[in-house]
Design a protein around this motif. Sequence first.
Motif, PDB file in Angstrom:
ATOM      1  N   GLY A 199       0.939  -1.202   0.023  1.00  0.00           N
ATOM      2  CA  GLY A 199       0.084   0.048   0.048  1.00  0.00           C
ATOM      3  C   GLY A 199       0.974   1.437   0.356  1.00  0.00           C
ATOM      4  N   GLU A 200       0.210   2.279   0.179  1.00  0.00           N
ATOM      5  CA  GLU A 200       0.841   3.524   0.126  1.00  0.00           C
ATOM      6  C   GLU A 200       0.459   4.591   1.492  1.00  0.00           C
ATOM      7  OE1 GLU A 200       0.971   4.683  -4.576  1.00  0.00           O
ATOM      8  OE2 GLU A 200      -0.799   5.594  -3.354  1.00  0.00           O
ATOM      9  N   ALA A 201       1.419   5.036   2.006  1.00  0.00           N
ATOM     10  CA  ALA A 201       1.207   5.841   3.545  1.00  0.00           C
ATOM     11  C   ALA A 201       0.181   7.037   3.093  1.00  0.00           C
ATOM     12  CB  ALA A 201       2.371   6.590   3.919  1.00  0.00           C
ATOM     13  N   ALA A 202       0.343   7.353   1.852  1.00  0.00           N
ATOM     14  CA  ALA A 202      -0.693   8.687   1.266  1.00  0.00           C
ATOM     15  C   ALA A 202      -1.874   8.053   1.155  1.00  0.00           C
ATOM     16  CB  ALA A 202      -0.039   9.254   0.023  1.00  0.00           C
ATOM     17  N   ALA A 203      -2.174   6.686   1.088  1.00  0.00           N
ATOM     18  CA  ALA A 203      -3.434   6.445   0.911  1.00  0.00           C
ATOM     19  C   ALA A 203      -4.360   6.175   2.283  1.00  0.00           C
ATOM     20  CB  ALA A 203      -3.586   5.064   0.163  1.00  0.00           C
ATOM     21  N   HIS A 204      -3.721   6.990   3.116  1.00  0.00           N
ATOM     22  CA  HIS A 204      -4.350   7.072   4.630  1.00  0.00           C
ATOM     23  C   HIS A 204      -5.783   7.561   4.604  1.00  0.00           C
ATOM     24  CE1 HIS A 204      -4.062   7.599   9.104  1.00  0.00           C
ATOM     25  NE2 HIS A 204      -4.800   8.909   8.667  1.00  0.00           N
ATOM     26  N   LYS A 205      -6.692   6.854   5.462  1.00  0.00           N
ATOM     27  CA  LYS A 205      -7.965   7.228   5.105  1.00  0.00           C
ATOM     28  C   LYS A 205      -8.436   8.512   6.185  1.00  0.00           C
ATOM     29  CE  LYS A 205     -12.591   5.356   5.698  1.00  0.00           C
ATOM     30  NZ  LYS A 205     -13.640   4.402   6.158  1.00  0.00           N
ATOM     31  N   ALA A 217      -0.592  17.268   3.871  1.00  0.00           N
ATOM     32  CA  ALA A 217       0.826  17.385   3.881  1.00  0.00           C
ATOM     33  C   ALA A 217       1.585  16.485   2.996  1.00  0.00           C
ATOM     34  CB  ALA A 217       1.568  17.094   5.269  1.00  0.00           C
ATOM     35  N   LEU A 218       0.999  15.007   2.893  1.00  0.00           N
ATOM     36  CA  LEU A 218       1.556  14.074   1.867  1.00  0.00           C
ATOM     37  C   LEU A 218       1.009  14.590   0.564  1.00  0.00           C
ATOM     38  CD1 LEU A 218       0.594  10.863   4.015  1.00  0.00           C
ATOM     39  CD2 LEU A 218       2.805  11.571   3.482  1.00  0.00           C
ATOM     40  N   LEU A 219      -0.050  14.911   0.511  1.00  0.00           N
ATOM     41  CA  LEU A 219      -0.655  15.377  -1.162  1.00  0.00           C
ATOM     42  C   LEU A 219       0.347  16.689  -1.402  1.00  0.00           C
ATOM     43  CD1 LEU A 219      -4.340  15.015  -1.035  1.00  0.00           C
ATOM     44  CD2 LEU A 219      -2.684  13.802  -2.454  1.00  0.00           C
ATOM     45  N   ARG A 220       0.466  17.680  -0.555  1.00  0.00           N
ATOM     46  CA  ARG A 220       1.484  18.938  -0.946  1.00  0.00           C
ATOM     47  C   ARG A 220       2.721  18.456  -1.328  1.00  0.00           C
ATOM     48  NH1 ARG A 220      -1.158  23.551  -0.721  1.00  0.00           N
ATOM     49  NH2 ARG A 220      -3.238  23.582   0.667  1.00  0.00           N
ATOM     50  N   ALA A 221       3.196  17.422  -0.535  1.00  0.00           N
ATOM     51  CA  ALA A 221       4.549  17.063  -0.957  1.00  0.00           C
ATOM     52  C   ALA A 221       4.604  16.475  -2.475  1.00  0.00           C
ATOM     53  CB  ALA A 221       4.999  16.053   0.077  1.00  0.00           C
ATOM     54  N   ARG A 222       3.544  15.648  -2.690  1.00  0.00           N
ATOM     55  CA  ARG A 222       3.684  15.093  -4.003  1.00  0.00           C
ATOM     56  C   ARG A 222       3.396  16.068  -5.331  1.00  0.00           C
ATOM     57  NH1 ARG A 222      -1.308  11.014  -4.938  1.00  0.00           N
ATOM     58  NH2 ARG A 222      -0.212   9.745  -3.382  1.00  0.00           N
ATOM     59  N   VAL A 223       2.679  16.956  -4.780  1.00  0.00           N
ATOM     60  CA  VAL A 223       2.510  18.240  -5.878  1.00  0.00           C
ATOM     61  C   VAL A 223       3.868  18.627  -5.862  1.00  0.00           C
ATOM     62  CG1 VAL A 223       1.358  20.391  -6.402  1.00  0.00           C
ATOM     63  CG2 VAL A 223      -0.063  18.688  -5.385  1.00  0.00           C
ATOM     64  N   ALA A 224       4.537  19.146  -4.949  1.00  0.00           N
ATOM     65  CA  ALA A 224       5.703  19.523  -5.036  1.00  0.00           C
ATOM     66  C   ALA A 224       6.870  18.773  -5.996  1.00  0.00           C
ATOM     67  CB  ALA A 224       6.660  20.095  -3.749  1.00  0.00           C
TER      68      ALA A 224
END
Length: 228
Positions: A199-205, A217-224
């Motif tokens: 799985g993925e840490a970013a797929a946290h519910k 925070a995880l999504l903003r890091a992905r965008v960056a």
Amino acid sequence: MARTWAIVLAAGLGTRFGTEIDGVTKVWAPIAGRSMVSWSVDAARRACDGVTLVVSAAMVHQPFDGVDAVVAGGDSRSASVRAGLETVPDGVDVVVCHDAARPGASSGLFGAVISAVGAGADAAVPALGVSDTLKRVPEWGEGGGVVSGTVDRAGLFAVQTPQAFGREVLATVHADQAEATDDAALVEAAGGTVVAIPGEAAAHKVTTAADLVIVEALLRARVADDGL
């Protein structure tokens, strides 16, 4: 090539989150500049040939970008999946069920579970190893509960979505209106083969407002990193 279809589930009330924040129910709350639903639909669209969005009856007539069908959900998660299944067109081989409350799941995670079903599994789920110590607390009250034992966490995994299924397998396990917290449990109960992929840490519910902060925070890091 197998034809794939995603069912994105966004009909829940999110009561543990707080039903509304600033008048917006959980899955429509903004996160990293977009709603949770928008993130989830976009990942599904990148990986699948079609997308059905399952929403509350009050929102079924609203316009939504990036989806092929919109349908009202039922009184339970399983009922909402069945409502989504009714919109899946003929010729689809693999159906992917995804909770909109996991906006950080990547299109790559969708692709991984789809590939596992394409390789012969009846179902495929993303999973992460459990890192916390687990305790049994049979009864929990306002003041807490009494621990009755510690659970060996070896071999225990927390399961996420998206989850992929052979289309006929998913339709069959839902034919008798069965209920479960996830569709893979129904496949297991029917004797089907369910495989787990990383799985993925970013797929946290996102269940609470605190989860919203973590996933944002995880999504903003992905965008960056990716410019998505």
